[in-house]
Motif scaffolding. Structure first.
Motif, PDB file in Angstrom:
ATOM      1  N   ARG A  95     -10.253 -27.639 -14.586  1.00 23.96           N
ATOM      2  CA  ARG A  95     -11.520 -27.506 -13.878  1.00 23.96           C
ATOM      3  C   ARG A  95     -12.338 -27.492 -14.896  1.00 23.96           C
ATOM      4  O   ARG A  95     -13.553 -28.142 -14.556  1.00 23.96           O
TER       5      ARG A  95
ATOM      6  N   LYS B  25     -18.414 -26.425 -12.074  1.00 28.37           N
ATOM      7  CA  LYS B  25     -18.761 -25.250 -12.446  1.00 28.37           C
ATOM      8  C   LYS B  25     -19.755 -25.656 -13.632  1.00 28.37           C
ATOM      9  O   LYS B  25     -19.310 -25.421 -14.784  1.00 28.37           O
TER      10      LYS B  25
ATOM     11  N   TYR C 102     -25.858 -22.451 -10.808  1.00 28.06           N
ATOM     12  CA  TYR C 102     -26.294 -21.158 -10.981  1.00 28.06           C
ATOM     13  C   TYR C 102     -27.671 -20.826 -10.756  1.00 28.06           C
ATOM     14  O   TYR C 102     -28.188 -19.819 -10.395  1.00 28.06           O
TER      15      TYR C 102
ATOM     16  N   GLU D 175     -19.342 -21.102   0.771  1.00 30.23           N
ATOM     17  CA  GLU D 175     -18.784 -19.837   0.071  1.00 30.23           C
ATOM     18  C   GLU D 175     -19.951 -18.956  -0.238  1.00 30.23           C
ATOM     19  O   GLU D 175     -21.081 -19.228   0.222  1.00 30.23           O
TER      20      GLU D 175
ATOM     21  N   SER E 131     -22.214 -16.700  -3.375  1.00 33.04           N
ATOM     22  CA  SER E 131     -22.885 -17.196  -4.775  1.00 33.04           C
ATOM     23  C   SER E 131     -21.861 -17.346  -5.759  1.00 33.04           C
ATOM     24  O   SER E 131     -21.892 -18.337  -6.585  1.00 33.04           O
ATOM     25  N   SER E 132     -20.963 -16.514  -5.816  1.00 33.27           N
ATOM     26  CA  SER E 132     -20.111 -16.664  -7.059  1.00 33.27           C
ATOM     27  C   SER E 132     -18.421 -16.393  -6.662  1.00 33.27           C
ATOM     28  O   SER E 132     -17.630 -15.857  -7.574  1.00 33.27           O
ATOM     29  N   SER E 133     -18.249 -16.520  -5.335  1.00 28.55           N
ATOM     30  CA  SER E 133     -16.873 -16.468  -4.959  1.00 28.55           C
ATOM     31  C   SER E 133     -16.541 -17.270  -3.464  1.00 28.55           C
ATOM     32  O   SER E 133     -17.630 -17.458  -3.035  1.00 28.55           O
TER      33      SER E 133
ATOM     34  N   SER F 241     -11.679 -22.613  -6.304  1.00 22.80           N
ATOM     35  CA  SER F 241     -11.353 -21.144  -6.790  1.00 22.80           C
ATOM     36  C   SER F 241      -9.873 -20.981  -7.106  1.00 22.80           C
ATOM     37  O   SER F 241      -9.044 -21.412  -6.367  1.00 22.80           O
TER      38      SER F 241
ATOM     39  N   THR G  36      -8.582 -18.164  -7.926  1.00 23.77           N
ATOM     40  CA  THR G  36      -8.102 -16.952  -6.904  1.00 23.77           C
ATOM     41  C   THR G  36      -7.749 -17.298  -5.611  1.00 23.77           C
ATOM     42  O   THR G  36      -6.764 -16.950  -5.123  1.00 23.77           O
TER      43      THR G  36
ATOM     44  N   CYS H 121     -13.346 -13.898  -2.646  1.00 21.70           N
ATOM     45  CA  CYS H 121     -12.600 -13.965  -3.545  1.00 21.70           C
ATOM     46  C   CYS H 121     -12.901 -14.623  -5.030  1.00 21.70           C
ATOM     47  O   CYS H 121     -13.586 -16.067  -4.732  1.00 21.70           O
TER      48      CYS H 121
HETATM   49  C1  LIG Z   1     -19.644 -20.378  -6.802  1.00 23.10           C
HETATM   50  C2  LIG Z   1     -18.239 -19.941  -7.229  1.00 23.10           C
HETATM   51  N1  LIG Z   1     -17.108 -19.869  -6.261  1.00 23.10           N
HETATM   52  C3  LIG Z   1     -15.979 -19.414  -6.385  1.00 23.10           C
HETATM   53  C4  LIG Z   1     -15.794 -18.744  -7.556  1.00 23.10           C
HETATM   54  C5  LIG Z   1     -14.221 -18.197  -7.703  1.00 23.10           C
HETATM   55  O1  LIG Z   1     -13.418 -19.079  -8.638  1.00 23.10           O
HETATM   56  P1  LIG Z   1     -12.189 -18.271  -9.500  1.00 23.10           P
HETATM   57  O2  LIG Z   1     -11.290 -17.782  -8.369  1.00 23.10           O
HETATM   58  O3  LIG Z   1     -11.922 -19.617 -10.394  1.00 23.10           O
HETATM   59  O4  LIG Z   1     -12.791 -17.322 -10.418  1.00 23.10           O
HETATM   60  C6  LIG Z   1     -16.698 -18.568  -8.621  1.00 23.10           C
HETATM   61  C7  LIG Z   1     -16.077 -17.895  -9.689  1.00 23.10           C
HETATM   62  O5  LIG Z   1     -15.947 -18.493 -10.690  1.00 23.10           O
HETATM   63  C8  LIG Z   1     -17.775 -19.269  -8.522  1.00 23.10           C
HETATM   64  O6  LIG Z   1     -18.793 -19.161  -9.219  1.00 23.10           O
END
Ligand SMILES: Cc1ncc(COP(=O)(O)O)c(C=O)c1O
Length: 335
Positions: free
Chosen positions: A77, A180, A185, A216, A218-220, A241, A243, A277
């Motif tokens: 990634r 990413k 962010y 999605e 903000s960070s999952s 993601s 996860t 997640c």
């Molecule tokens: C915008 C965003 N979506 C999803 C995720 C989840 O990704 P991952 O499961 O690879 O941590 C993250 C975290 O890294 C993220 O910043």
């Protein structure tokens, strides 16, 4: 160190692992005691956001072994993000080596198994060349920092309340949402700060073309459970993601049907369970999503009790990470 007090925040650890890319070559990995670096004030990273990063974890298992969770996926990634920015990226082998080294050099900061805490690794690439012209950097720093982080919900998942984004988009159609990179962010900072002040755990973004479908948080990533289906958005602007990819596999292993498709906002009323997640918390069950513009509140779960499927997925995934469950898909890399 009091492992039970750990949150998700900066802590100075022993060493940061670095390699500099110049004239088409990466320097050998070095472990630096000082995480302050000297770069030009005119570096591309500082002015044009030429920066990509990753996040993954190392765990101390029930058997005392140290495991990294799917570092090869993070390497791929990061390369994808770097290609988008037009900068050099390390190969999978070098990436994994740097992550392992970051754990080893900071091993006294790796929380013990009993704490259910872990070590967060932050690999990143920044363009370090001084420039004023809008071109991609030819000189890049690749580094991996290691920071112990808390167990968050421990063994009990705590359901959260989310805000539906109605006056803000995270990612433009055909834009940068699936990469990413720091700019994504930065773009969500103001909305995130406002939402936190109002007591929401995070923001649920919609597709920015039509604002009809779930994208999605903000960070999952977003997932939902309806009957025997695990449902997650099919959108070009969400981060792929690792996860979520793992949960999809586990849901299939549980005999569930996986649906990767568009999720209209109105469908939020129809789910049995909804979750966020990602690496940081694995799963955050979501009990309410509030749309302030229309005054509608989508009740997506029980305020006090996470849904059974979310609980089972969480137990299985963290069980693999802590060496309690068989790693049937060879996701963990032992150090
Ligand atoms: C915008 C965003 N979506 C999803 C995720 C989840 O990704 P991952 O499961 O690879 O941590 C993250 C975290 O890294 C993220 O910043």
């Amino acid at each position: 160190m009091d492992w039970s007090k750990l949150a998700f925040g900066y802590i100075k650890t022993n060493k940061i692992i670095c390699s500099w890319y110049k004239d088409g070559e990466w320097s050998p990995l070095s472990a630096e005691g000082d995480d302050r670096i000297t770069i030009s004030a005119l570096s591309g990273a500082l002015h044009y956001g030429i920066e990509a990063f990753e996040g993954l974890k190392a765990f101390r298992g029930v058997d005392g072994k140290v495991r990294l969770f799917r570092p090869d996926e993070n390497a791929k990634r990061l390369k994808r993000s770097a290609d988008f920015l037009g900068i050099a990226s390390p190969g999978i082998e070098m990436f994994v080596e740097a992550c392992k080294r970051a754990v080893i050099e900071n091993i006294d900061f790796l929380p013990p198994y009993e704490s259910r805490a872990s070590m967060y690794l932050r690999p990143f690439l920044i363009g370090v060349e001084p420039q004023i012209d809008l071109v991609s950097s030819k000189e890049v720093l690749f580094a991996v920092a290691a920071i112990p982080v808390g167990a968050f919900s421990g063994k009990n998942l705590t359901p959260a309340r989310m805000l539906l984004a109605r006056d803000h988009d995270r990612a433009a159609p055909m834009g940068t949402g699936s990469y990413k990179i720091g700019g994504n962010y930065a773009a969500s900072m103001l909305a995130g700060t406002k939402a936190k002040k109002e007591g929401f755990a995070s923001i649920l973004y919609l597709d920015s073309a039509e604002r009809k479908y779930v994208d999605e948080f903000s960070s999952s990533n977003f997932f939902a459970v309806k009957g025997n289906s695990y449902i997650t958005p099919d959108s070009p602007s969400v981060l792929p993601s690792i996860t979520n990819k793992s949960l999809i596999q586990l849901a299939e292993d549980f005999g569930m049907k996986v649906e990767k498709r568009k999720i209209p906002v109105e469908e939020l009323t129809e789910f049995d369970e909804v979750g966020a997640c990602g690496t940081a918390v694995v799963i955050t069950p979501v009990w309410e999503i509030v749309d302030k513009s229309s005054g509608v509140s989508y009740l997506t779960g029980d305020k006090d009790n996470p849904g059974n499927i979310s609980k089972n997925l969480y137990r299985k995934l963290t069980g693999i990470q802590y060496g309690e469950e068989p790693d049937d898909h060879n996701w963990c890399m032992e150090i």
